[in-house]
Write a protein that holds these residues in place. Structure first.
Motif, PDB file in Angstrom:
ATOM      1  N   ILE A 145     -18.663  -6.542 -15.998  1.00  0.00           N
ATOM      2  CA  ILE A 145     -17.079  -6.335 -15.424  1.00  0.00           C
ATOM      3  C   ILE A 145     -17.076  -7.584 -14.435  1.00  0.00           C
ATOM      4  CG2 ILE A 145     -17.770  -4.297 -14.407  1.00  0.00           C
ATOM      5  CD1 ILE A 145     -14.530  -5.061 -16.101  1.00  0.00           C
ATOM      6  N   GLY A 146     -15.844  -7.490 -14.069  1.00  0.00           N
ATOM      7  CA  GLY A 146     -15.378  -8.188 -12.753  1.00  0.00           C
ATOM      8  C   GLY A 146     -14.186  -7.620 -12.109  1.00  0.00           C
ATOM      9  N   PHE A 147     -13.912  -7.886 -10.681  1.00  0.00           N
ATOM     10  CA  PHE A 147     -13.169  -7.525  -9.818  1.00  0.00           C
ATOM     11  C   PHE A 147     -12.939  -8.708  -8.937  1.00  0.00           C
ATOM     12  CE2 PHE A 147     -15.930  -4.043 -10.834  1.00  0.00           C
ATOM     13  CZ  PHE A 147     -15.086  -3.060 -11.312  1.00  0.00           C
ATOM     14  N   ARG A 148     -11.332  -8.819  -8.534  1.00  0.00           N
ATOM     15  CA  ARG A 148     -10.976  -9.644  -7.343  1.00  0.00           C
ATOM     16  C   ARG A 148     -10.471  -8.804  -6.453  1.00  0.00           C
ATOM     17  NH1 ARG A 148      -7.760 -10.582 -11.807  1.00  0.00           N
ATOM     18  NH2 ARG A 148      -8.592 -12.235 -13.226  1.00  0.00           N
ATOM     19  N   TYR A 149     -11.455  -8.823  -5.044  1.00  0.00           N
ATOM     20  CA  TYR A 149     -11.455  -7.845  -4.144  1.00  0.00           C
ATOM     21  C   TYR A 149     -10.655  -8.788  -3.000  1.00  0.00           C
ATOM     22  CZ  TYR A 149     -13.933  -4.223  -6.123  1.00  0.00           C
ATOM     23  OH  TYR A 149     -14.735  -2.959  -7.101  1.00  0.00           O
ATOM     24  N   PRO A 150      -9.399  -8.507  -2.347  1.00  0.00           N
ATOM     25  CA  PRO A 150      -9.009  -8.729  -1.052  1.00  0.00           C
ATOM     26  C   PRO A 150      -9.352  -7.545  -0.170  1.00  0.00           C
ATOM     27  CG  PRO A 150      -7.149  -8.847  -2.587  1.00  0.00           C
ATOM     28  CD  PRO A 150      -8.395  -7.942  -3.296  1.00  0.00           C
ATOM     29  N   THR A 151     -10.345  -7.998   0.751  1.00  0.00           N
ATOM     30  CA  THR A 151     -11.019  -6.868   1.574  1.00  0.00           C
ATOM     31  C   THR A 151     -10.743  -7.268   3.164  1.00  0.00           C
ATOM     32  OG1 THR A 151     -12.780  -6.447   0.053  1.00  0.00           O
ATOM     33  CG2 THR A 151     -12.948  -5.544   2.207  1.00  0.00           C
ATOM     34  N   ALA A 152     -10.069  -6.005   3.823  1.00  0.00           N
ATOM     35  CA  ALA A 152      -9.702  -6.623   5.051  1.00  0.00           C
ATOM     36  C   ALA A 152     -10.553  -5.477   6.061  1.00  0.00           C
ATOM     37  CB  ALA A 152      -8.295  -5.941   5.492  1.00  0.00           C
ATOM     38  N   ALA A 153     -11.054  -6.040   7.128  1.00  0.00           N
ATOM     39  CA  ALA A 153     -11.598  -5.390   8.180  1.00  0.00           C
ATOM     40  C   ALA A 153     -10.643  -4.492   9.108  1.00  0.00           C
ATOM     41  CB  ALA A 153     -12.717  -6.238   9.075  1.00  0.00           C
ATOM     42  N   ILE A 154     -10.598  -3.219   9.164  1.00  0.00           N
ATOM     43  CA  ILE A 154      -9.307  -2.500   9.953  1.00  0.00           C
ATOM     44  C   ILE A 154     -10.108  -1.850  11.107  1.00  0.00           C
ATOM     45  CG2 ILE A 154      -7.831  -2.897   7.905  1.00  0.00           C
ATOM     46  CD1 ILE A 154      -8.782  -0.007   7.434  1.00  0.00           C
ATOM     47  N   ALA A 155     -11.264  -2.208  11.584  1.00  0.00           N
ATOM     48  CA  ALA A 155     -11.622  -1.708  12.912  1.00  0.00           C
ATOM     49  C   ALA A 155     -12.745  -2.591  13.313  1.00  0.00           C
ATOM     50  CB  ALA A 155     -12.432  -0.291  12.603  1.00  0.00           C
ATOM     51  N   GLY A 156     -12.850  -2.570  14.638  1.00  0.00           N
ATOM     52  CA  GLY A 156     -13.359  -3.877  15.255  1.00  0.00           C
ATOM     53  C   GLY A 156     -14.866  -3.637  15.464  1.00  0.00           C
ATOM     54  N   LEU A 157     -15.707  -4.649  16.079  1.00  0.00           N
ATOM     55  CA  LEU A 157     -16.907  -4.845  16.223  1.00  0.00           C
ATOM     56  C   LEU A 157     -17.488  -3.620  17.130  1.00  0.00           C
ATOM     57  CD1 LEU A 157     -17.487  -8.510  16.763  1.00  0.00           C
ATOM     58  CD2 LEU A 157     -18.660  -7.113  14.900  1.00  0.00           C
ATOM     59  N   GLU A 158     -16.687  -3.076  17.964  1.00  0.00           N
ATOM     60  CA  GLU A 158     -17.081  -2.099  18.892  1.00  0.00           C
ATOM     61  C   GLU A 158     -16.799  -0.439  18.220  1.00  0.00           C
ATOM     62  OE1 GLU A 158     -12.715  -1.724  18.755  1.00  0.00           O
ATOM     63  OE2 GLU A 158     -14.292  -3.408  18.943  1.00  0.00           O
ATOM     64  N   ALA A 159     -16.433  -0.268  17.050  1.00  0.00           N
ATOM     65  CA  ALA A 159     -16.131   0.778  16.417  1.00  0.00           C
ATOM     66  C   ALA A 159     -17.466   1.311  16.030  1.00  0.00           C
ATOM     67  CB  ALA A 159     -15.184   0.497  15.046  1.00  0.00           C
ATOM     68  N   PRO A 160     -17.614   2.632  15.950  1.00  0.00           N
ATOM     69  CA  PRO A 160     -18.945   3.314  15.375  1.00  0.00           C
ATOM     70  C   PRO A 160     -19.154   3.098  13.981  1.00  0.00           C
ATOM     71  CG  PRO A 160     -17.260   5.122  15.769  1.00  0.00           C
ATOM     72  CD  PRO A 160     -16.441   3.753  16.286  1.00  0.00           C
ATOM     73  N   PHE A 161     -18.195   2.877  13.139  1.00  0.00           N
ATOM     74  CA  PHE A 161     -18.466   2.834  11.940  1.00  0.00           C
ATOM     75  C   PHE A 161     -17.789   1.466  11.226  1.00  0.00           C
ATOM     76  CE2 PHE A 161     -18.614   7.256  12.248  1.00  0.00           C
ATOM     77  CZ  PHE A 161     -19.817   7.523  11.541  1.00  0.00           C
ATOM     78  N   ILE A 162     -17.909   0.858   9.988  1.00  0.00           N
ATOM     79  CA  ILE A 162     -17.018   0.120   9.376  1.00  0.00           C
ATOM     80  C   ILE A 162     -15.988   0.791   8.707  1.00  0.00           C
ATOM     81  CG2 ILE A 162     -17.098  -1.522   7.449  1.00  0.00           C
ATOM     82  CD1 ILE A 162     -20.050  -2.076   7.891  1.00  0.00           C
ATOM     83  N   LYS A 163     -14.660   0.076   8.981  1.00  0.00           N
ATOM     84  CA  LYS A 163     -13.765   0.736   8.169  1.00  0.00           C
ATOM     85  C   LYS A 163     -12.916  -0.602   7.610  1.00  0.00           C
ATOM     86  CE  LYS A 163     -10.779   3.681   9.829  1.00  0.00           C
ATOM     87  NZ  LYS A 163      -9.483   4.631  10.549  1.00  0.00           N
ATOM     88  N   ARG A 164     -12.854  -0.393   6.124  1.00  0.00           N
ATOM     89  CA  ARG A 164     -12.159  -1.485   5.383  1.00  0.00           C
ATOM     90  C   ARG A 164     -10.944  -0.956   4.468  1.00  0.00           C
ATOM     91  NH1 ARG A 164     -12.684   0.057   0.734  1.00  0.00           N
ATOM     92  NH2 ARG A 164     -14.525   0.307  -0.468  1.00  0.00           N
ATOM     93  N   PHE A 165     -10.331  -2.049   4.126  1.00  0.00           N
ATOM     94  CA  PHE A 165      -9.038  -1.770   3.288  1.00  0.00           C
ATOM     95  C   PHE A 165      -9.207  -2.835   2.206  1.00  0.00           C
ATOM     96  CE2 PHE A 165      -4.909  -2.918   1.589  1.00  0.00           C
ATOM     97  CZ  PHE A 165      -4.504  -1.722   1.203  1.00  0.00           C
ATOM     98  N   ARG A 166      -9.291  -2.119   0.860  1.00  0.00           N
ATOM     99  CA  ARG A 166      -9.691  -3.232  -0.297  1.00  0.00           C
ATOM    100  C   ARG A 166      -8.566  -2.782  -1.328  1.00  0.00           C
ATOM    101  NH1 ARG A 166     -15.742  -3.160  -2.576  1.00  0.00           N
ATOM    102  NH2 ARG A 166     -14.845  -1.195  -3.568  1.00  0.00           N
ATOM    103  N   SER A 167      -8.147  -3.970  -2.162  1.00  0.00           N
ATOM    104  CA  SER A 167      -7.342  -3.851  -3.261  1.00  0.00           C
ATOM    105  C   SER A 167      -7.893  -4.528  -4.410  1.00  0.00           C
ATOM    106  CB  SER A 167      -5.846  -4.054  -2.824  1.00  0.00           C
ATOM    107  OG  SER A 167      -5.764  -5.485  -2.752  1.00  0.00           O
TER     108      SER A 167
END
Length: 370
Positions: free
Chosen positions: A91-113
């Motif tokens: 199967i396959g996907f085309r994923y635009p993925t945004a980093a929505i929190a910075g390097l200083e954040a305690p976790f990674i946060k991302r937005f994807r479609s």
């Protein structure tokens, strides 16, 4: 659609896709002699203090480009006893993925479609669907926490924390819950073409009668040079870097019906599977793998940081992920022509289809890695 990739007909419909994938996987498991086994999703990891964590048991390597991974399916089957690729699971996907929190954040946060085009429409014109927010632990360790929710298009601007609470309930840690409620700011973007498939790993000496289901993917990706995906004089393009990644993640396991395995037995089998694949991947690609301890989202952040874009600039721009779902911005104007609005969705498309950095098709990746 290739005849040997029947799941591609469901590529737009997650419910149909994952339902048929499950049937395909179960049928293949029966052919391996697991007909008296039942399937279970990866369980919560219970800590010594009794906390139930949503753990993402996965690893990955980064390589210069997707062609480095030519024939990886057959190589893994050849080198790992008991490792079998599930037939017709491509199967396959085309994923635009945004980093929505910075390097200083305690976790990674991302937005994807996901990106799709209308029938007969220019493939460069893509429209995002299947929107999601994800929160993960930092880095690339085997035991990162992962929390993800799907967001209806009409609710994309709303605080997603109630959706996280609804999905995970009391298993949602307080620090993740609080982090989910923080307003998103786009720090940068990655465009991913993902060719995914599944495998089943059986090793009775190490795991007894547990068989592990692994999801694998080869991702070809580009990372934008700037948060708004505009041209960067430093990079000489709107794209700063493009590489590829091989990822393997435990999705679940098969066990004899009616038999109860302990938490530790299941997780020992999970970690053994992750490790044995890792050992063989490292051996196969030790000369070509790029050294990194960063997750995809962290690579977005570090790439943008290398373009000499300050945190103050990013916060001043205050880009929101939903702005990139629109062909015309209501308040952002082109720097060289303030009379014209910015088409952020068009810029997002260029992450995939810019002529000098075009990503391969999903079928092309699958053909190469077979």
């Amino acid at each position: 659609m290739a005849t040997h990739r029947p799941l591609f007909k469901h590529i737009r419909n997650h419910d149909a896709l994952f339902s048929e994938l499950a049937m395909t996987r179960n049928h293949f498991a029966q052919s391996l002699g697991l007909d008296k086994h039942g399937y279970h999703k990866t369980p919560k990891f219970v800590t010594a203090e009794g906390k139930r964590l949503s753990i993402e048991p996965e690893r990955s390597i980064v390589v210069p480009n997707f062609k480095t991974l030519r024939g990886v399916k057959s190589l893994l089957e050849k080198h790992i006893d008991g490792f079998k690729v599930v037939s017709h699971s491509d199967i396959g996907f085309r994923y635009p993925t945004a980093a929505i929190a910075g390097l200083e954040a305690p976790f990674i946060k991302r937005f994807r479609s996901e990106f799709f085009h209308k029938e007969g429409e220019d493939r460069k014109i893509c429209r995002p669907i299947n929107l999601s927010y994800g929160i993960k632990s930092r880095g690339k360790a085997d035991n990162r926490q992962e929390y993800e929710i799907w967001v209806p298009n009409e609710n994309v601007t709303q605080d997603p924390s109630p959706l996280f609470i609804d999905k995970y309930g009391e298993d949602l840690p307080d620090d993740v819950r609080d982090f989910a409620a923080l307003p998103p700011v786009v720090y940068g973007w990655m465009g991913v073409k993902r060719a995914a498939f599944e495998a089943i790993y059986i090793n009775t000496n190490q795991m007894g009668d547990i068989a592990i289901n692994i999801g694998l993917s080869v991702d070809a990706y580009n990372i934008g040079a700037r948060p708004d995906l505009s041209y960067s004089p430093r990079a000489g393009s709107s794209i700063a870097v493009g590489n590829a990644e091989l990822e393997w993640e435990v999705m679940g396991y098969y066990a004899p019906k009616g038999k109860h395995h302990s938490h530790d037995e299941i997780w020992q089998a999970i970690y053994h599977t992750i490790e044995i694949i890792g050992q063989n991947v490292d051996s196969l690609y030790e000369q070509t793998a790029l050294a990194t301890n960063e997750s995809k989202t962290e690579r977005i952040l570090s790439t943008v940081s290398q373009q000499d874009i300050s945190l103050e600039e990013i916060l001043e721009w205050n880009l929101k992920p939903w702005e990139f779902l629109q062909t015309s911005s209501s308040h952002r104007r082109k720097a060289h022509d303030p009379s014209r609005s910015v088409n952020l969705l068009g810029r997002l498309n260029r992450l995939f289809y810019q002529e000098s950095h075009i990503l391969p098709s999903l079928n092309e990746i699958h053909d190469l890695i077979a």
